[in-house]
Scaffold this active site. Structure first.
Site, PDB file in Angstrom:
ATOM      1  N   LYS A   1     -18.061 -32.205  37.834  1.00  0.00           N
ATOM      2  CA  LYS A   1     -19.730 -31.741  37.246  1.00  0.00           C
ATOM      3  C   LYS A   1     -20.070 -31.406  36.325  1.00  0.00           C
ATOM      4  O   LYS A   1     -21.667 -31.845  36.316  1.00  0.00           O
ATOM      5  CB  LYS A   1     -19.746 -31.698  39.463  1.00  0.00           C
ATOM      6  CG  LYS A   1     -19.454 -32.029  40.211  1.00  0.00           C
ATOM      7  CD  LYS A   1     -19.718 -33.141  40.834  1.00  0.00           C
ATOM      8  CE  LYS A   1     -21.511 -33.189  40.908  1.00  0.00           C
ATOM      9  NZ  LYS A   1     -21.641 -34.739  41.421  1.00  0.00           N
TER      10      LYS A   1
ATOM     11  N   THR B   1     -24.293 -28.860  42.234  1.00  0.00           N
ATOM     12  CA  THR B   1     -23.426 -28.265  43.082  1.00  0.00           C
ATOM     13  C   THR B   1     -23.635 -27.371  42.355  1.00  0.00           C
ATOM     14  O   THR B   1     -23.168 -26.378  40.855  1.00  0.00           O
ATOM     15  CB  THR B   1     -21.821 -28.785  43.005  1.00  0.00           C
ATOM     16  OG1 THR B   1     -21.052 -27.410  43.569  1.00  0.00           O
ATOM     17  CG2 THR B   1     -20.919 -28.793  41.520  1.00  0.00           C
ATOM     18  N   ASP B   2     -22.825 -25.760  43.266  1.00  0.00           N
ATOM     19  CA  ASP B   2     -23.109 -24.990  42.205  1.00  0.00           C
ATOM     20  C   ASP B   2     -21.657 -24.683  41.975  1.00  0.00           C
ATOM     21  O   ASP B   2     -21.357 -23.003  40.525  1.00  0.00           O
ATOM     22  CB  ASP B   2     -23.527 -23.066  43.084  1.00  0.00           C
ATOM     23  CG  ASP B   2     -22.477 -23.776  44.455  1.00  0.00           C
ATOM     24  OD1 ASP B   2     -21.717 -24.381  44.732  1.00  0.00           O
ATOM     25  OD2 ASP B   2     -22.764 -22.740  45.622  1.00  0.00           O
ATOM     26  N   GLU B   3     -21.232 -25.672  42.056  1.00  0.00           N
ATOM     27  CA  GLU B   3     -19.104 -25.177  41.614  1.00  0.00           C
ATOM     28  C   GLU B   3     -19.019 -24.920  39.705  1.00  0.00           C
ATOM     29  O   GLU B   3     -18.914 -24.745  39.251  1.00  0.00           O
ATOM     30  CB  GLU B   3     -18.695 -26.236  42.220  1.00  0.00           C
ATOM     31  CG  GLU B   3     -18.268 -25.740  43.654  1.00  0.00           C
ATOM     32  CD  GLU B   3     -17.378 -26.115  44.517  1.00  0.00           C
ATOM     33  OE1 GLU B   3     -16.426 -26.463  43.941  1.00  0.00           O
ATOM     34  OE2 GLU B   3     -17.716 -26.907  45.758  1.00  0.00           O
TER      35      GLU B   3
ATOM     36  N   TYR C   1     -12.680 -30.153  39.689  1.00  0.00           N
ATOM     37  CA  TYR C   1     -13.856 -31.111  40.666  1.00  0.00           C
ATOM     38  C   TYR C   1     -14.985 -30.545  39.673  1.00  0.00           C
ATOM     39  O   TYR C   1     -16.290 -31.242  39.285  1.00  0.00           O
ATOM     40  CB  TYR C   1     -13.414 -31.186  41.560  1.00  0.00           C
ATOM     41  CG  TYR C   1     -15.101 -31.070  42.501  1.00  0.00           C
ATOM     42  CD1 TYR C   1     -15.483 -32.304  42.792  1.00  0.00           C
ATOM     43  CD2 TYR C   1     -15.533 -29.568  43.342  1.00  0.00           C
ATOM     44  CE1 TYR C   1     -16.974 -32.277  42.987  1.00  0.00           C
ATOM     45  CE2 TYR C   1     -16.987 -30.239  43.580  1.00  0.00           C
ATOM     46  CZ  TYR C   1     -17.730 -31.321  43.525  1.00  0.00           C
ATOM     47  OH  TYR C   1     -19.201 -31.147  44.344  1.00  0.00           O
TER      48      TYR C   1
HETATM   49  P1  NAD Z   1     -18.406 -37.196  49.701  1.00  0.00           P
HETATM   50  O1  NAD Z   1     -17.688 -37.507  49.396  1.00  0.00           O
HETATM   51  O2  NAD Z   1     -19.041 -37.427  51.023  1.00  0.00           O
HETATM   52  O3  NAD Z   1     -19.579 -38.673  49.533  1.00  0.00           O
HETATM   53  C1  NAD Z   1     -19.342 -39.915  48.111  1.00  0.00           C
HETATM   54  C2  NAD Z   1     -19.432 -40.818  48.353  1.00  0.00           C
HETATM   55  O4  NAD Z   1     -19.826 -41.762  47.458  1.00  0.00           O
HETATM   56  C3  NAD Z   1     -19.178 -41.854  49.534  1.00  0.00           C
HETATM   57  O5  NAD Z   1     -19.872 -42.649  50.053  1.00  0.00           O
HETATM   58  C4  NAD Z   1     -18.208 -42.636  48.363  1.00  0.00           C
HETATM   59  O6  NAD Z   1     -17.941 -44.001  48.732  1.00  0.00           O
HETATM   60  C5  NAD Z   1     -18.792 -42.955  46.872  1.00  0.00           C
HETATM   61  N1  NAD Z   1     -18.011 -43.045  45.453  1.00  0.00           N
HETATM   62  C6  NAD Z   1     -17.402 -42.364  45.175  1.00  0.00           C
HETATM   63  N2  NAD Z   1     -17.014 -43.017  44.256  1.00  0.00           N
HETATM   64  C7  NAD Z   1     -17.879 -43.606  44.587  1.00  0.00           C
HETATM   65  C8  NAD Z   1     -17.424 -45.003  43.168  1.00  0.00           C
HETATM   66  N3  NAD Z   1     -16.620 -44.402  41.794  1.00  0.00           N
HETATM   67  N4  NAD Z   1     -19.042 -46.318  43.053  1.00  0.00           N
HETATM   68  C9  NAD Z   1     -19.907 -45.786  43.405  1.00  0.00           C
HETATM   69  N5  NAD Z   1     -19.070 -44.959  44.581  1.00  0.00           N
HETATM   70  C10 NAD Z   1     -19.010 -44.011  44.796  1.00  0.00           C
HETATM   71  O7  NAD Z   1     -19.427 -36.467  49.543  1.00  0.00           O
HETATM   72  P2  NAD Z   1     -20.942 -35.840  49.691  1.00  0.00           P
HETATM   73  O8  NAD Z   1     -20.107 -34.541  50.174  1.00  0.00           O
HETATM   74  O9  NAD Z   1     -21.891 -36.075  50.517  1.00  0.00           O
HETATM   75  O10 NAD Z   1     -21.256 -34.815  47.853  1.00  0.00           O
HETATM   76  C11 NAD Z   1     -22.701 -36.128  47.739  1.00  0.00           C
HETATM   77  C12 NAD Z   1     -22.636 -35.778  46.348  1.00  0.00           C
HETATM   78  O11 NAD Z   1     -22.914 -34.034  46.165  1.00  0.00           O
HETATM   79  C13 NAD Z   1     -21.939 -35.044  44.861  1.00  0.00           C
HETATM   80  O12 NAD Z   1     -21.880 -35.471  43.885  1.00  0.00           O
HETATM   81  C14 NAD Z   1     -21.315 -33.730  45.594  1.00  0.00           C
HETATM   82  O13 NAD Z   1     -20.201 -33.384  44.274  1.00  0.00           O
HETATM   83  C15 NAD Z   1     -22.988 -33.005  45.337  1.00  0.00           C
HETATM   84  N6  NAD Z   1     -22.448 -31.787  46.071  1.00  0.00           N
HETATM   85  C16 NAD Z   1     -21.930 -31.943  47.587  1.00  0.00           C
HETATM   86  C17 NAD Z   1     -21.778 -30.593  47.991  1.00  0.00           C
HETATM   87  C18 NAD Z   1     -21.016 -30.360  49.569  1.00  0.00           C
HETATM   88  O14 NAD Z   1     -20.763 -28.930  50.049  1.00  0.00           O
HETATM   89  N7  NAD Z   1     -20.787 -31.321  49.902  1.00  0.00           N
HETATM   90  C19 NAD Z   1     -22.549 -29.466  47.501  1.00  0.00           C
HETATM   91  C20 NAD Z   1     -23.417 -29.542  46.525  1.00  0.00           C
HETATM   92  C21 NAD Z   1     -23.269 -31.315  45.431  1.00  0.00           C
HETATM   93  P1  TYD Z   2     -14.194 -26.211  50.997  1.00  0.00           P
HETATM   94  O1  TYD Z   2     -14.899 -27.182  52.144  1.00  0.00           O
HETATM   95  O2  TYD Z   2     -12.966 -27.397  50.468  1.00  0.00           O
HETATM   96  O3  TYD Z   2     -15.385 -26.712  49.943  1.00  0.00           O
HETATM   97  P2  TYD Z   2     -15.200 -25.997  47.917  1.00  0.00           P
HETATM   98  O4  TYD Z   2     -13.702 -25.896  48.218  1.00  0.00           O
HETATM   99  O5  TYD Z   2     -16.251 -26.963  47.894  1.00  0.00           O
HETATM  100  O6  TYD Z   2     -15.683 -24.438  48.802  1.00  0.00           O
HETATM  101  O7  TYD Z   2     -13.239 -25.083  51.037  1.00  0.00           O
HETATM  102  C1  TYD Z   2     -14.359 -24.114  51.414  1.00  0.00           C
HETATM  103  C2  TYD Z   2     -13.704 -22.895  52.052  1.00  0.00           C
HETATM  104  O8  TYD Z   2     -12.980 -22.479  52.556  1.00  0.00           O
HETATM  105  C3  TYD Z   2     -13.036 -22.159  50.155  1.00  0.00           C
HETATM  106  O9  TYD Z   2     -13.177 -21.218  49.500  1.00  0.00           O
HETATM  107  C4  TYD Z   2     -11.492 -22.896  50.264  1.00  0.00           C
HETATM  108  C5  TYD Z   2     -11.016 -22.816  51.912  1.00  0.00           C
HETATM  109  N1  TYD Z   2     -10.172 -23.446  52.703  1.00  0.00           N
HETATM  110  C6  TYD Z   2      -9.704 -23.046  53.522  1.00  0.00           C
HETATM  111  O10 TYD Z   2      -8.891 -22.031  53.640  1.00  0.00           O
HETATM  112  N2  TYD Z   2      -8.320 -24.050  54.050  1.00  0.00           N
HETATM  113  C7  TYD Z   2      -8.850 -24.847  53.988  1.00  0.00           C
HETATM  114  O11 TYD Z   2      -8.006 -26.142  54.765  1.00  0.00           O
HETATM  115  C8  TYD Z   2      -9.586 -25.802  53.003  1.00  0.00           C
HETATM  116  C9  TYD Z   2      -9.859 -27.248  52.991  1.00  0.00           C
HETATM  117  C10 TYD Z   2     -11.277 -24.867  53.000  1.00  0.00           C
END
Ligand code: NAD
Ligand code: TYD
Length: 353
Positions: free
Chosen positions: A161, A132-134, A157
């Protein structure tokens, strides 16, 4: 040539789109999806591909060293695309240990299993870590995250990561393990779990519930449609250079409040309600601790080297996302039953309201 690939977290939001992309585009690959099916994992995300002969589901936890080692010994995966993670910042503030366990320990268990299998026989092997970019922390009002921006994670988080990214790099340096890492901005789209901002607001609008905005709502995120991320992962997996990292982003910055207002307007239009109805649900609440002000990605490297750019505009992507949620009420009902309500009440202090 047949290739055995392990995808972790393939039942989650992004993972399910990555599984679909690889299973349908590369019928010669054998794709194994290892997922613990936590609250965020959902096999109905994959009903359209689950019967394909090149798709295999394995229920298991990446922190279970014995089970992971046995799986690698049995199938001898030539590549890993690692997405399994605890992924929600607010949950990491409430329970950091779950994030250390899955995101740090789980990643090292996978790295170690891959190393034990292929050490000194690395040709044609690849460990792809999806991040992630975070990890870069927060930007001020200007500037962009590049691949050389120093890591400065601010939440449990992002710290977990960042730690996992460092372990992947360390396995490359120490054992010569060929890896690639990509760091992506905020995704949105179908199958997004309704704890994150966009699907949470869609869900709450549908139920006439408050739309919680942290702090002053001026926090900025760079949004990318999940299918464009899956396409980028496909490209980096096949054409990325070993030991390199790639930033992936949407060129699409929005303040939270502007984004939620746009969502409200689109939802009112879709639901045939007077414009302004959903906006009335917006509720400012106490800010998230350690809230990063702004994320924005400089995606010029992946664009110049691999020819990737987003193909779905924000207008198209939001419309498709809203349509998907409206057409899949049972999916939303299913994931918001059970433990979701307990999480929601605790997070938003709504238990007695
Ligand atoms: P998500 O929370 O929707 O899905 C996570 C998946 O991992 C689920 O299916 C869960 O069952 C599985 N999981 C969790 N713990 C586990 C374990 N101990 N063993 C096996 N499986 C396990 O997450 P997402 O949003 O799809 O993100 C996927 C990846 O992409 C993550 O690594 C996240 O850091 C990264 N990412 C997410 C975003 C975003 O905006 N959602 C952006 C950049 C990177
Ligand atoms: P989120 O979807 O949790 O992603 P991330 O924190 O990983 O960027 O949140 C996106 C943005 O929205 C973040 O600035 C936090 C804000 N946010 C709210 O204002 N209210 C909410 O209930 C949630 C879940 C997020």
């Amino acid at each position: 040539m047949s290739k055995k690939i392990l995808i972790t977290g393939g039942a989650g939001f992004i993972g399910s789109h990555v599984v679909r992309q690889l299973v349908t585009k590369y019928p010669d690959y054998q794709v194994f999806n290892l997922d613990a099916l936590t609250y965020a994992g959902n096999l109905t995300n994959l009903t359209d591909v689950e019967h394909r002969p090149n798709y295999h589901f394995v229920k298991g936890d990446i922190t279970d060293e014995t089970a992971v080692n046995a799986l690698f010994a049995e199938h001898r995966f030539e590549a890993v695309i690692h997405l399994a993670a605890e992924s929600h910042v607010d949950r990491s503030i409430a329970d950091p240990f779950a994030f250390v366990k899955t995101n740090v320990l789980g990643t090292v268990v996978l790295l170690q299993a891959f190393k034990e299998l292929w050490f000194n026989n690395w040709a044609g092997k690849r460990f792809y870590h999806v991040s992630t970019d975070e990890v870069y922390g927060t930007l001020g009002e200007t500037g962009l995250f590049t691949e050389t921006t120093p890591y400065a994670p601010n939440s449990p988080y992002s710290a977990s990561k960042a730690s996992s990214d460092h372990f992947v790099r360390a396995y490359g340096e120490t054992y010569g393990m060929p890896f690639v890492i990509s760091n992506c901005s905020n995704n949105y789209g179908p199958n997004h779990f309704p704890e994150k901002l966009i699907p949470l607001c869609i869900h709450n609008i549908l139920h006439g519930k408050p739309l919680p905005i942290y702090g002053n709502g001026k926090f900025i995120r760079d949004w990318l449609y999940v299918v464009d991320h899956a396409r980028a992962i496909d490209l980096v997996f096949h054409r990325g250079v070993d030991f390199e990292t790639y930033n992936i982003g949407g060129f699409n910055e929005w303040t939270n409040i502007d984004l939620v207002k746009l969502l409200c307007q689109l939802m009112d239009e879709k639901l045939g309600k007077p414009i302004g109805t959903s906006e009335g649900l917006i509720t400012y609440i106490t800010d998230r601790p350690g809230h990063d002000l702004r994320y924005a990605i400089d995606a010029r490297k992946i664009n110049a080297e691999l020819g990737w750019k987003p193909t779905v505009t924000f207008e198209q992507g939001l419309a498709q996302t809203i349509d998907w949620f409206l057409n899949n009420p049972e999916w939303l009902a299913n994931v918001t039953s059970g433990s979701y309500q307990g999480y929601y009440d605790k997070q938003y202090n709504t238990k007695d309201k």
